[in-house]
Design an enzyme around this catalytic site. Structure first.
Site, PDB file in Angstrom:
ATOM      1  N   LYS A  37       0.830  -1.214   0.000  1.00  0.00           N
ATOM      2  CA  LYS A  37       0.000   0.000   0.000  1.00  0.00           C
ATOM      3  C   LYS A  37       0.864   1.263   0.000  1.00  0.00           C
ATOM      4  CE  LYS A  37      -2.172  -1.181   3.817  1.00  0.00           C
ATOM      5  NZ  LYS A  37      -1.491  -2.459   4.076  1.00  0.00           N
ATOM      6  N   ARG A  92     -10.164   1.072   7.853  1.00  0.00           N
ATOM      7  CA  ARG A  92      -9.675  -0.263   8.155  1.00  0.00           C
ATOM      8  C   ARG A  92     -10.735  -1.139   8.804  1.00  0.00           C
ATOM      9  NH1 ARG A  92      -3.848   0.329   8.379  1.00  0.00           N
ATOM     10  NH2 ARG A  92      -2.945  -1.680   8.889  1.00  0.00           N
ATOM     11  N   ARG A 137      11.808  -6.523   6.139  1.00  0.00           N
ATOM     12  CA  ARG A 137      11.676  -5.094   5.832  1.00  0.00           C
ATOM     13  C   ARG A 137      12.444  -4.254   6.864  1.00  0.00           C
ATOM     14  NH1 ARG A 137       5.919  -2.080   5.523  1.00  0.00           N
ATOM     15  NH2 ARG A 137       5.687  -3.038   7.583  1.00  0.00           N
ATOM     16  N   ARG A 148      10.672  -2.316  12.349  1.00  0.00           N
ATOM     17  CA  ARG A 148       9.441  -1.967  13.055  1.00  0.00           C
ATOM     18  C   ARG A 148       9.104  -3.053  14.072  1.00  0.00           C
ATOM     19  NH1 ARG A 148       4.930  -0.120   8.648  1.00  0.00           N
ATOM     20  NH2 ARG A 148       3.638  -1.369  10.037  1.00  0.00           N
ATOM     21  N   ARG A 181      -1.473  -9.227  12.919  1.00  0.00           N
ATOM     22  CA  ARG A 181      -1.941  -8.185  11.990  1.00  0.00           C
ATOM     23  C   ARG A 181      -2.751  -8.821  10.849  1.00  0.00           C
ATOM     24  NH1 ARG A 181       3.658  -5.651  10.594  1.00  0.00           N
ATOM     25  NH2 ARG A 181       2.532  -4.294   9.150  1.00  0.00           N
TER      26      ARG A 181
HETATM   27  P1  AP5 Z   1       4.763  -1.641   1.898  1.00  0.00           P
HETATM   28  O1  AP5 Z   1       4.520  -0.786   0.705  1.00  0.00           O
HETATM   29  O2  AP5 Z   1       5.420  -1.023   3.085  1.00  0.00           O
HETATM   30  O3  AP5 Z   1       3.406  -2.373   2.329  1.00  0.00           O
HETATM   31  P2  AP5 Z   1       2.191  -1.851   3.173  1.00  0.00           P
HETATM   32  O4  AP5 Z   1       0.985  -2.547   2.652  1.00  0.00           O
HETATM   33  O5  AP5 Z   1       2.167  -0.355   3.222  1.00  0.00           O
HETATM   34  O6  AP5 Z   1       2.607  -2.462   4.582  1.00  0.00           O
HETATM   35  P3  AP5 Z   1       2.455  -1.927   6.061  1.00  0.00           P
HETATM   36  O7  AP5 Z   1       3.141  -2.945   6.921  1.00  0.00           O
HETATM   37  O8  AP5 Z   1       2.904  -0.520   6.212  1.00  0.00           O
HETATM   38  O9  AP5 Z   1       0.907  -2.018   6.215  1.00  0.00           O
HETATM   39  P4  AP5 Z   1       0.083  -2.143   7.486  1.00  0.00           P
HETATM   40  O10 AP5 Z   1      -1.262  -1.951   6.928  1.00  0.00           O
HETATM   41  O11 AP5 Z   1       0.253  -3.344   8.307  1.00  0.00           O
HETATM   42  O12 AP5 Z   1       0.708  -1.001   8.418  1.00  0.00           O
HETATM   43  P5  AP5 Z   1       0.252   0.452   8.789  1.00  0.00           P
HETATM   44  O13 AP5 Z   1       1.461   1.252   8.951  1.00  0.00           O
HETATM   45  O14 AP5 Z   1      -0.832   0.942   7.897  1.00  0.00           O
HETATM   46  O15 AP5 Z   1       5.587  -2.915   1.431  1.00  0.00           O
HETATM   47  C1  AP5 Z   1       6.026  -3.898   2.356  1.00  0.00           C
HETATM   48  C2  AP5 Z   1       7.421  -4.426   1.963  1.00  0.00           C
HETATM   49  O16 AP5 Z   1       7.307  -5.119   0.723  1.00  0.00           O
HETATM   50  C3  AP5 Z   1       8.439  -3.305   1.699  1.00  0.00           C
HETATM   51  O17 AP5 Z   1       9.706  -3.764   2.123  1.00  0.00           O
HETATM   52  C4  AP5 Z   1       8.402  -3.085   0.195  1.00  0.00           C
HETATM   53  O18 AP5 Z   1       9.628  -2.578  -0.288  1.00  0.00           O
HETATM   54  C5  AP5 Z   1       8.102  -4.492  -0.306  1.00  0.00           C
HETATM   55  N1  AP5 Z   1       7.293  -4.522  -1.518  1.00  0.00           N
HETATM   56  C6  AP5 Z   1       6.252  -3.714  -1.847  1.00  0.00           C
HETATM   57  N2  AP5 Z   1       5.720  -4.088  -3.037  1.00  0.00           N
HETATM   58  C7  AP5 Z   1       6.424  -5.172  -3.443  1.00  0.00           C
HETATM   59  C8  AP5 Z   1       6.344  -6.042  -4.558  1.00  0.00           C
HETATM   60  N3  AP5 Z   1       5.419  -5.862  -5.509  1.00  0.00           N
HETATM   61  N4  AP5 Z   1       7.213  -7.057  -4.647  1.00  0.00           N
HETATM   62  C9  AP5 Z   1       8.150  -7.266  -3.691  1.00  0.00           C
HETATM   63  N5  AP5 Z   1       8.294  -6.477  -2.579  1.00  0.00           N
HETATM   64  C10 AP5 Z   1       7.424  -5.456  -2.468  1.00  0.00           C
HETATM   65  O19 AP5 Z   1      -0.446   0.205  10.206  1.00  0.00           O
HETATM   66  C11 AP5 Z   1       0.314  -0.194  11.331  1.00  0.00           C
HETATM   67  C12 AP5 Z   1      -0.582  -0.262  12.555  1.00  0.00           C
HETATM   68  O20 AP5 Z   1      -1.165   1.028  12.806  1.00  0.00           O
HETATM   69  C13 AP5 Z   1      -1.783  -1.210  12.467  1.00  0.00           C
HETATM   70  O21 AP5 Z   1      -1.419  -2.533  12.781  1.00  0.00           O
HETATM   71  C14 AP5 Z   1      -2.717  -0.592  13.510  1.00  0.00           C
HETATM   72  O22 AP5 Z   1      -2.299  -0.920  14.814  1.00  0.00           O
HETATM   73  C15 AP5 Z   1      -2.488   0.899  13.323  1.00  0.00           C
HETATM   74  N6  AP5 Z   1      -3.410   1.520  12.363  1.00  0.00           N
HETATM   75  C16 AP5 Z   1      -3.082   2.108  11.165  1.00  0.00           C
HETATM   76  N7  AP5 Z   1      -4.169   2.596  10.566  1.00  0.00           N
HETATM   77  C17 AP5 Z   1      -5.216   2.337  11.375  1.00  0.00           C
HETATM   78  C18 AP5 Z   1      -6.610   2.580  11.306  1.00  0.00           C
HETATM   79  N8  AP5 Z   1      -7.163   3.197  10.216  1.00  0.00           N
HETATM   80  N9  AP5 Z   1      -7.389   2.157  12.295  1.00  0.00           N
HETATM   81  C19 AP5 Z   1      -6.871   1.536  13.391  1.00  0.00           C
HETATM   82  N10 AP5 Z   1      -5.554   1.271  13.531  1.00  0.00           N
HETATM   83  C20 AP5 Z   1      -4.737   1.657  12.546  1.00  0.00           C
END
Ligand code: AP5
Length: 227
Positions: free
Chosen positions: A20, A96, A135, A168, A179
């Site tokens: 994402k 979410r 990562r 992280r 997650r």
């Molecule tokens: P990356 O692009 O970082 O993936 P991502 O989907 O953004 O992953 P996140 O871990 O950031 O998502 P998440 O939803 O768990 O975390 P968030 O920060 O939103 O890519 C991942 C890796 O793969 C990278 O190393 C990248 O280089 C690689 N990659 C990408 N594309 C690739 C490809 N095609 N091929 C190979 N490699 C690739 O949320 C964290 C926490 O915050 C949640 O657990 C929750 O506690 C809280 N939170 C956030 N938003 C909310 C909300 N709206 N409501 C409640 N709690 C929330």
């Protein structure tokens, strides 16, 4: 009806590690729209020790969703950070849960706005675990690296700004599995919510980054007017 490209309002949903954040950066560059990641905002708040950060920290570390009241309190700020009335945006990590999706719809309806496209990135859980365990992220610019597939030039250091890369706390296997459970139980219904509204498109996120970007732009470009 076609929209000006910098007025596009997009949402990226998908399991943790589905790309994402990676695709959001591509989209905001291509269409000149704002980008908001609720995860990044929450992490920044925990680092700074704000009241929001202190309340959110235990949920982030466990891989659980931060409770809705805290997220709803952020909504107006999220919208303004994303560009508000001035420009379109891509939301990454929000909404979410179905309750968050409804709150966003109400909020936008109050401004005579709606979401133009929701992009659902789909990827198998086992691939996700392999991506996230390896990562490392730059705490300053948000750039992420994969220790095997796309390592930094100098171990542990961000190529873009020289900051020390971090692992992280929620990128450890037990938390990643939680997650994923949270995603399947609480976030997947968001896809059905937007499918019903006729704005959902699903994308296989197992291909290389540039291929996924091409798939997304093939879906979004036709929404854009040439003015
Ligand atoms: P990356 O692009 O970082 O993936 P991502 O989907 O953004 O992953 P996140 O871990 O950031 O998502 P998440 O939803 O768990 O975390 P968030 O920060 O939103 O890519 C991942 C890796 O793969 C990278 O190393 C990248 O280089 C690689 N990659 C990408 N594309 C690739 C490809 N095609 N091929 C190979 N490699 C690739 O949320 C964290 C926490 O915050 C949640 O657990 C929750 O506690 C809280 N939170 C956030 N938003 C909310 C909300 N709206 N409501 C409640 N709690 C929330």
């Amino acid at each position: 009806m076609p929209v000006a490209e910098n007025a596009l309002r997009l949402i990226l949903i998908g399991p943790p590690g589905s790309g994402k954040g990676t695709q959001a950066l591509q989209l905001c560059g291509r269409y000149n729209i704002g980008h908001v990641s609720t995860g990044d905002i929450l992490r920044r708040n925990t680092q700074k020790g704000t009241s929001l950060g202190k309340h959110a920290e235990e949920f982030l570390q466990a891989g659980d969703l931060v409770p809705d009241p805290l997220i709803f309190d952020m909504l107006e700020d999220l919208y303004n950070r994303a560009g508000g009335e001035q420009q379109g945006f891509v939301l990454d990590g929000f909404p979410r849960s179905e309750s968050q999706a409804r709150a966003l719809s109400d909020f936008l309806e109050g401004r005579s706005q709606s979401i133009h496209k929701v992009l659902l990135l789909q990827l198998d859980d086992d691939v996700i675990v392999g991506r996230l365990i390896h990562r490392r992220t730059c705490p300053k610019c948000g750039r992420s690296y994969h220790l095997q597939a796309s390592p930094p030039q100098q171990a542990g250091v961000c190529d873009s700004d020289g900051s020390t890369l971090v692992w992280r706390p929620d990128d450890h296997e037990e938390v990643i599995r939680n997650r994923l459970d949270t995603y399947h139980q609480q976030t997947q219904p968001v896809a059905a919510y937007y499918a019903q509204k006729g704005v959902l498109s699903s994308i296989d996120a197992s291909s290389p980054i540039s291929t996924i970007t091409e798939r997304i732009t093939r879906l979004v470009d036709p929404l854009v007017s040439s003015v």
